[in-house]
Design a protein around this motif. Structure first.
Motif, PDB file in Angstrom:
ATOM      1  N   GLU A 163     -66.039  40.529  49.419  1.00  0.00           N
ATOM      2  CA  GLU A 163     -66.708  40.541  50.778  1.00  0.00           C
ATOM      3  C   GLU A 163     -65.787  41.095  51.820  1.00  0.00           C
ATOM      4  N   LYS A 164     -64.495  41.284  51.739  1.00  0.00           N
ATOM      5  CA  LYS A 164     -63.725  41.826  52.469  1.00  0.00           C
ATOM      6  C   LYS A 164     -63.630  43.258  52.264  1.00  0.00           C
ATOM      7  N   ILE A 165     -63.653  43.505  51.010  1.00  0.00           N
ATOM      8  CA  ILE A 165     -63.714  45.079  50.608  1.00  0.00           C
ATOM      9  C   ILE A 165     -64.907  45.749  51.072  1.00  0.00           C
ATOM     10  N   ALA A 166     -66.017  44.666  50.800  1.00  0.00           N
ATOM     11  CA  ALA A 166     -67.298  45.322  51.163  1.00  0.00           C
ATOM     12  C   ALA A 166     -67.563  45.674  52.709  1.00  0.00           C
ATOM     13  N   LEU A 167     -66.750  44.904  53.444  1.00  0.00           N
ATOM     14  CA  LEU A 167     -66.939  45.181  54.990  1.00  0.00           C
ATOM     15  C   LEU A 167     -66.028  46.586  55.181  1.00  0.00           C
ATOM     16  N   ALA A 168     -64.775  46.786  54.475  1.00  0.00           N
ATOM     17  CA  ALA A 168     -64.451  47.986  54.782  1.00  0.00           C
ATOM     18  C   ALA A 168     -65.346  49.444  54.366  1.00  0.00           C
ATOM     19  N   GLN A 169     -66.045  48.932  53.244  1.00  0.00           N
ATOM     20  CA  GLN A 169     -66.808  49.918  52.894  1.00  0.00           C
ATOM     21  C   GLN A 169     -68.014  50.497  53.723  1.00  0.00           C
ATOM     22  N   LYS A 170     -68.566  49.042  54.371  1.00  0.00           N
ATOM     23  CA  LYS A 170     -69.681  49.305  55.240  1.00  0.00           C
ATOM     24  C   LYS A 170     -69.330  50.310  56.614  1.00  0.00           C
ATOM     25  N   TYR A 171     -68.099  49.985  56.900  1.00  0.00           N
ATOM     26  CA  TYR A 171     -67.448  51.037  57.987  1.00  0.00           C
ATOM     27  C   TYR A 171     -66.973  52.242  57.574  1.00  0.00           C
ATOM     28  N   GLY A 172     -67.112  52.679  56.404  1.00  0.00           N
ATOM     29  CA  GLY A 172     -66.509  53.877  55.859  1.00  0.00           C
ATOM     30  C   GLY A 172     -64.882  53.875  56.063  1.00  0.00           C
ATOM     31  N   LYS A 173     -64.333  52.837  55.633  1.00  0.00           N
ATOM     32  CA  LYS A 173     -62.619  53.049  56.134  1.00  0.00           C
ATOM     33  C   LYS A 173     -62.270  52.496  54.789  1.00  0.00           C
ATOM     34  N   PRO A 174     -60.971  53.116  54.276  1.00  0.00           N
ATOM     35  CA  PRO A 174     -60.497  52.924  52.877  1.00  0.00           C
ATOM     36  C   PRO A 174     -59.913  51.491  52.889  1.00  0.00           C
ATOM     37  N   VAL A 175     -59.507  51.060  51.521  1.00  0.00           N
ATOM     38  CA  VAL A 175     -58.930  49.747  51.196  1.00  0.00           C
ATOM     39  C   VAL A 175     -57.389  50.000  50.556  1.00  0.00           C
ATOM     40  N   ASP A 176     -56.622  49.470  51.298  1.00  0.00           N
ATOM     41  CA  ASP A 176     -55.186  49.952  50.555  1.00  0.00           C
ATOM     42  C   ASP A 176     -54.830  48.598  49.736  1.00  0.00           C
ATOM     43  N   GLY A 177     -54.038  49.199  48.757  1.00  0.00           N
ATOM     44  CA  GLY A 177     -53.601  48.282  47.499  1.00  0.00           C
ATOM     45  C   GLY A 177     -52.152  47.557  47.767  1.00  0.00           C
ATOM     46  N   HIS A 178     -51.919  46.730  46.783  1.00  0.00           N
ATOM     47  CA  HIS A 178     -50.675  46.048  46.753  1.00  0.00           C
ATOM     48  C   HIS A 178     -50.553  45.596  45.287  1.00  0.00           C
ATOM     49  N   ALA A 179     -50.229  45.991  44.281  1.00  0.00           N
ATOM     50  CA  ALA A 179     -50.299  45.459  42.884  1.00  0.00           C
ATOM     51  C   ALA A 179     -49.313  45.872  42.115  1.00  0.00           C
ATOM     52  N   PRO A 180     -47.982  45.329  42.548  1.00  0.00           N
ATOM     53  CA  PRO A 180     -46.871  45.717  41.704  1.00  0.00           C
ATOM     54  C   PRO A 180     -46.851  45.194  40.167  1.00  0.00           C
ATOM     55  N   GLY A 181     -46.577  46.407  39.270  1.00  0.00           N
ATOM     56  CA  GLY A 181     -46.280  46.307  37.991  1.00  0.00           C
ATOM     57  C   GLY A 181     -47.668  46.066  37.253  1.00  0.00           C
ATOM     58  N   LEU A 182     -48.671  46.635  37.938  1.00  0.00           N
ATOM     59  CA  LEU A 182     -50.033  46.619  37.205  1.00  0.00           C
ATOM     60  C   LEU A 182     -50.404  47.765  36.622  1.00  0.00           C
TER      61      LEU A 182
END
Length: 544
Positions: A163-182
């Motif tokens: 839901e949070k990611i979809a909100l960013a996409q709705k406003y055309g704004k990128p999503v930052d990651g944080h995935a150490p070791g993935l």
């Protein structure tokens, strides 16, 4: 209408050429760029540097003071995640950062924190809901959804995360990651959730895996986590996907350098000048759609003059046509800063830190210099009067996390590599919930160090014998409202004391601040207990 002209050797990053030019600035904008037929003894003219991921709060300075120091190194803008103050003060804290940053000529671009609190396994001072995120993303000052630390939620398509990611996409704004070791399939699932960056890579292979998925890699070199050497060769393979960031930068380090240091180090390693400058100056603008000048006609007049293209010593920094730094001196004036906070615990007693012994074999957090990951080690503690005590000879010290939002029993565990031979150090900068965290050789010293922070409602402290030292941080318990240079001087003094107590870590307080960061594997301590970040569950201090 204000106008002026400046001549210099124009470093044209897009066209990959250098030529003498005269630029004309009219009313905060680049009005013209005219080529000159002059000898090449002019300073070099290039776009300003951008920190692609930073928590301004980690500098222990409010944004207006951070800006005063950063501009001296040619930084004109930051991509700033305010989740540190949000964990303490919620939406009020985010508004504080935006309002304070707007009072000085510097380009702060903030994100909407995606994980406040970071996990349900700790006590934070506030929560940022999906509704709050929606309100934030509506605002022009908020240009992205800040680091999605809940990587299991993203990988498994948790409804709230999506839901949070979809909100960013709705406003055309990128999503930052944080995935150490993935890496591998997990990284693929993470990226395909809509996440476009990562600043947590700590091996070349991990960075390469994520870059192949199209993720932008922010190469981080902060006060605690240092990944430049491991990752810089990625710029040879994916130059268009690389950015530079500090993530966390203590005030003493910010006085010395910022993104300019990474640029100089990359060029010294033989990396292509234009690729390096694209990472430092242009890629963040493109990725986050920033209103920062690229040194093109019609752009905002954001640019710097440097003496050479080796050390990148900054002669002058301009933001919106205003000179904000010259020859290492900040031209941004100090302002009167207000205070906000959330600090509600009472003083502690030494017995609050007692830990009844079960056996002498314990799980030990292994702190690593220059890294945020903390492997699980084992060790033997000292048993005295049926209590588990530090084993100083083997560098197995006591660590505690104290809930600062309400009165509860402190959690206690053991840690190695801090190296203290006497006394204790403590901090209310404890990512991400910012409870009090302390390491020491005995309960009395730990208690004194903790109580100094409770008295001042935040700060960093060190104690030994009859000597107490504290740097107060009354803004959210994590920042000082005072002059940035004075804060840096005070921090240098208390950092020295921590090393006089025996620590050989480069930045003991910065390392300490990450020992409660549960989203970074492997073993961490929250106010609720010892936590295994791989299994995402609590574990016993004692081996059974």
């Amino acid at each position: 209408m204000k106008s002026f002209r400046i001549s210099g050797q124009f470093v044209d990053i897009d066209n990959r050429e250098i030529s003498p030019v005269e630029i004309e600035v009219v009313d905060k904008t680049i009005a013209s760029i005219r080529k000159l037929q002059k000898p090449a003894d002019l300073p070099f003219l290039l776009p300003g540097f951008i920190d692609a991921h930073v928590h301004v709060e980690s500098s222990m300075l409010v944004p207006s003071e951070f800006a005063r120091l950063a501009v001296c190194h040619g930084t004109v803008a930051t991509i700033s995640d305010p989740h540190e103050i949000a964990n303490v003060c919620g939406m009020e804290g985010i508004n504080y950062m935006i309002d304070n940053g707007n009072k000085v000529p510097f380009k702060f671009y903030f994100g909407a924190p995606s994980c406040v609190p970071a996990t349900p396994f700790e006590t934070a001072g506030a929560e940022i809901t999906a509704s709050d995120i929606n309100q934030l993303l509506e605002r022009s000052e908020i240009v992205y959804l800040a680091e999605m630390m809940n990587w299991p939620g993203a990988v498994n398509r948790d409804p709230l995360v999506m839901e949070k990611i979809a909100l960013a996409q709705k406003y055309g704004k990128p999503v930052d990651g944080h995935a150490p070791g993935l890496k591998g399939d997990l990284a693929k699932k993470y990226a395909s959730a809509g996440i476009s960056t990562d600043h947590e890579c700590f091996t070349y292979e991990e960075g390469l895996d994520k870059a192949k998925l199209g993720m932008k890699i922010a190469i981080r070199e902060g006060s605690a986590a240092k990944n430049f050497e491991a990752l810089i060769d990625l710029i040879d393979v994916f130059p268009e996907l690389i950015m530079f960031c500090s993530d966390d930068k203590h005030p003493d380090n910010l006085v010395e350098s910022h993104i300019n240091e990474l640029v100089a180090r990359a060029v010294a390693k033989g990396k292509n000048l234009f690729d390096v400058l694209r990472a430092a100056c242009l890629t963040p603008i493109q990725h986050y759609n920033l209103k920062v000048g690229k040194l093109r006609v019609g752009d905002p007049a954001d640019f710097i003059l440097v003496e050479d293209l080796r050390e990148f010593k900054v002669k002058a920094t301009y933001i919106d046509g205003q000179k904000v730094a010259e020859n290492g001196k900040s031209l941004i004036g100090g302002i009167k800063n207000t205070l906000i906070n959330n600090f509600n615990c009472l003083p502690k007693k030494p017995e609050d830190f007692h830990l009844p012994v079960k056996n002498n074999k314990v799980r030990v957090i292994e702190a690593l210099d220059g890294q945020l990951i903390t492997p699980t080690a084992s060790g033997n503690i000292i048993s005295k009067d049926d209590l588990a005590c530090a084993n100083v000879d083997e560098d197995i010290l006591k660590i505690t996390v104290v809930n600062r939002y309400e009165d509860t029993t402190p959690s206690v565990a053991f840690i190695k590599n801090f190296g203290l031979k006497k006394g204790a150090i403590a901090s209310s900068v404890g990512h991400d919930s910012h409870n009090i965290i302390a390491v020491g050789v005995d309960d009395e010293s730990i208690c004194r160090a903790v109580n100094l922070l409770i008295r001042e409602k935040g700060g960093v402290s060190a104690v030994e014998g009859d000597r107490d030292m504290i740097l107060p941080l009354p803004v959210g318990g994590i920042m000082s409202p005072e002059d940035g240079y004075k804060v840096a001087e005070a921090y240098t003094a208390i950092d020295k004391m921590s090393k006089d107590l025996g620590s050989e870590l480069k930045s003991p307080f910065m390392t300490l601040s990450f020992m409660a960061l549960l989203v970074i594997p492997e073993l961490k301590l929250s106010d609720k207990g010892l936590f295994d970040g791989n299994k995402f569950e609590f574990v016993d201090v004692f081996h059974t």
